[in-house]
Design a protein around this motif. Structure first.
Motif, short mmCIF file in Angstrom:
data_model
loop_
_atom_site.label_atom_id
_atom_site.label_comp_id
_atom_site.label_asym_id
_atom_site.label_seq_id
_atom_site.Cartn_x
_atom_site.Cartn_y
_atom_site.Cartn_z
N SER A 91 0.98 -1.22 0.18
CA SER A 91 0.14 0.15 0.03
C SER A 91 0.90 1.24 -0.04
CB SER A 91 -1.11 0.23 1.14
OG SER A 91 -0.14 0.13 2.47
N TRP A 93 0.71 5.46 1.20
CA TRP A 93 0.28 6.27 2.28
C TRP A 93 1.24 7.34 2.43
CZ3 TRP A 93 2.11 7.33 7.33
CH2 TRP A 93 3.41 6.51 7.56
N SER A 96 -1.22 13.30 6.18
CA SER A 96 -1.91 14.34 5.71
C SER A 96 -2.13 15.58 6.74
CB SER A 96 -3.33 13.93 5.36
OG SER A 96 -3.90 13.20 6.35
N THR A 185 -9.51 0.16 -0.07
CA THR A 185 -8.92 1.47 0.21
C THR A 185 -9.84 2.39 0.62
OG1 THR A 185 -7.45 1.43 -1.49
CG2 THR A 185 -7.59 3.62 -0.64
N ILE A 186 -11.17 2.27 0.37
CA ILE A 186 -12.25 3.03 1.03
C ILE A 186 -12.48 2.57 2.17
CG2 ILE A 186 -14.68 3.39 0.94
CD1 ILE A 186 -14.44 3.38 -2.09
N ASN A 189 -9.73 3.76 4.65
CA ASN A 189 -9.69 5.23 4.94
C ASN A 189 -10.86 5.74 5.92
OD1 ASN A 189 -7.52 6.67 3.40
ND2 ASN A 189 -8.52 6.03 1.48
N LYS A 190 -11.66 4.86 6.36
CA LYS A 190 -12.70 5.25 7.18
C LYS A 190 -12.21 5.32 8.44
CE LYS A 190 -16.44 2.69 5.06
NZ LYS A 190 -17.61 1.85 5.09
N VAL A 192 -8.10 5.57 8.99
CA VAL A 192 -6.72 6.40 9.10
C VAL A 192 -7.03 7.83 9.25
CG1 VAL A 192 -5.59 4.46 7.85
CG2 VAL A 192 -6.68 6.21 6.48
N PRO A 193 -8.03 8.32 8.83
CA PRO A 193 -7.99 9.88 8.95
C PRO A 193 -7.84 10.24 10.33
CG PRO A 193 -9.57 9.20 7.37
CD PRO A 193 -9.01 8.17 7.86
N GLU A 198 -3.39 9.51 5.36
CA GLU A 198 -4.07 9.37 4.02
C GLU A 198 -3.70 8.24 3.18
OE1 GLU A 198 -5.35 11.13 -0.41
OE2 GLU A 198 -3.90 12.47 1.20
N LEU A 199 -4.50 7.03 3.22
CA LEU A 199 -4.53 5.90 2.52
C LEU A 199 -4.51 6.17 0.98
CD1 LEU A 199 -3.12 3.19 2.97
CD2 LEU A 199 -5.49 2.34 3.40
N ASP A 201 -3.67 3.73 -1.70
CA ASP A 201 -4.23 2.52 -2.36
C ASP A 201 -3.62 1.31 -1.59
OD1 ASP A 201 -1.77 2.26 -3.12
OD2 ASP A 201 -2.09 2.78 -5.20
#
Length: 325
Positions: A91, A93, A96, A185-186, A189-190, A192-193, A198-199, A201
């Protein structure tokens, strides 16, 4: 004047002391920093350049601003059809929000461990909801290529494929590997923020069967290849029998034609011989009779040392002193 010079010297000394304490720091390209004062975040900087801090009080923590990669550990996952596969992901990342990153993770090692857990969880969640074909394929081109290939094949190849049932189409793909990667990825990303990350892929780097399933797959592959080999043998034996049958028919045809021609030739020769015999007989019947008798004696009497007769007509030329009857 002396008093003024004293102030200048004092200011210069203080300035030198301040500079020696290190109030400046530099942020390089591709870096971002978090400024903390007595454990509390007071500022963050993401732009390269020269910045000021409070000496001995402010602490500078530097993080990379570039895109980072993370290679996960292989993990066994069960698919929707209850097949165990080993998935190895990679992956990309980046950080951010350096402030959240510092508060929740602080170091890159902590970030790698946390993000790896999140990626493993999202990967497992998506794969368990889908079939193996969706994970390893991205399109249905394999079925399209089979259709195109079958149009170009000769009759023998089509017959072999019919024998081993190779014309069956593969399972259709509705999402595909690329879509599942986006879903992973979606899903990741729920979470990691919250960590200031920011991931970008998640991509399965390697997918393989588990050790228990690998042997079964290999055995099935061997069985399929044996079926194909047997189909080729069967087709070869059939073609052999067909060609041998043709050869035998051609042999019989050639032999029959040769026998017919030989009989015709023999008939013509016998007719020609009979004609010659007839002409010779008509020219001199007495000589013809003598010649035929001599030929008969040569053929029939050569194996007999003595001949006894009661004046048979067959030996008329032997008993005649003049060679006549």
């Amino acid at each position: 004047m002396k008093k003024f010079l004293g102030w200048i010297i004092t200011i210069a000394i203080l300035l030198i002391i301040v500079l020696c304490m290190g109030p400046f720091y530099i942020i390089n390209e591709g870096e971002q920093v978090v400024v903390t004062r007595i454990g509390r975040i007071v500022d963050t900087h993401t732009d390269a350049g020269l910045h000021i801090k409070v000496p001995f009080i402010d602490k500078i923590t530097t993080y990379p601003k570039r895109v980072l990669s993370l290679d996960g550990d292989p993990q066994p996952i069960q698919t929707k059809e209850n097949l165990f596969i080993v998935v190895d992901t990679t992956s990309r990342w980046r950080i951010s929000d350096p402030s959240k990153f510092y508060q929740n993770l602080t170091t890159l090692n902590n970030a790698y461990n946390k993000i790896s857990d999140i990626i493993d969880s999202s990967t497992r969640t998506i794969i368990t909801q889908n079939r193996l074909s969706e994970i390893v394929r991205s399109s249905n081109i394999i079925n399209e290529s089979k259709t195109t290939k079958s149009d170009l094949q000769d009759e023998d190849t089509k017959e072999i494929e019919n024998l081993v049932n190779m014309n069956s189409t593969s399972e259709s793909v509705y999402k595909g590997r690329s879509e599942l990667c986006k879903q992973m990825t979606i899903e990741a990303n729920k979470l990691v923020p919250d960590y200031g990350v920011e991931l970008i892929d998640i991509v399965p780097r390697q997918i393989k069967y588990s050790d228990e399933l690998t042997e079964s797959v290999y055995n099935r592959m061997i069985k399929d290849r044996n079926q194909v080999a047997q189909a080729y043998r069967s087709l070869g034996e059939g073609r052999k029998a067909e060609w041998l049958g043709r050869l035998e028919n051609e042999k019989r045809t050639i032999a029959s034609e040769a026998y017919r021609k030989s009989e015709e030739t023999k008939g013509m020769a016998d007719a020609e011989a009979a004609k010659i015999y007839s002409e010779a007989y008509n020219k001199d019947p007495e000589f013809y009779s003598f010649w035929k008798s001599i030929e008969s004696y040569k053929k029939n009497l050569k194996d007999y040392p003595a001949t006894y007769s009661t004046n048979m007509d067959y030996f008329k030329y032997l008993y005649s002193p003049s060679g006549k009857k």
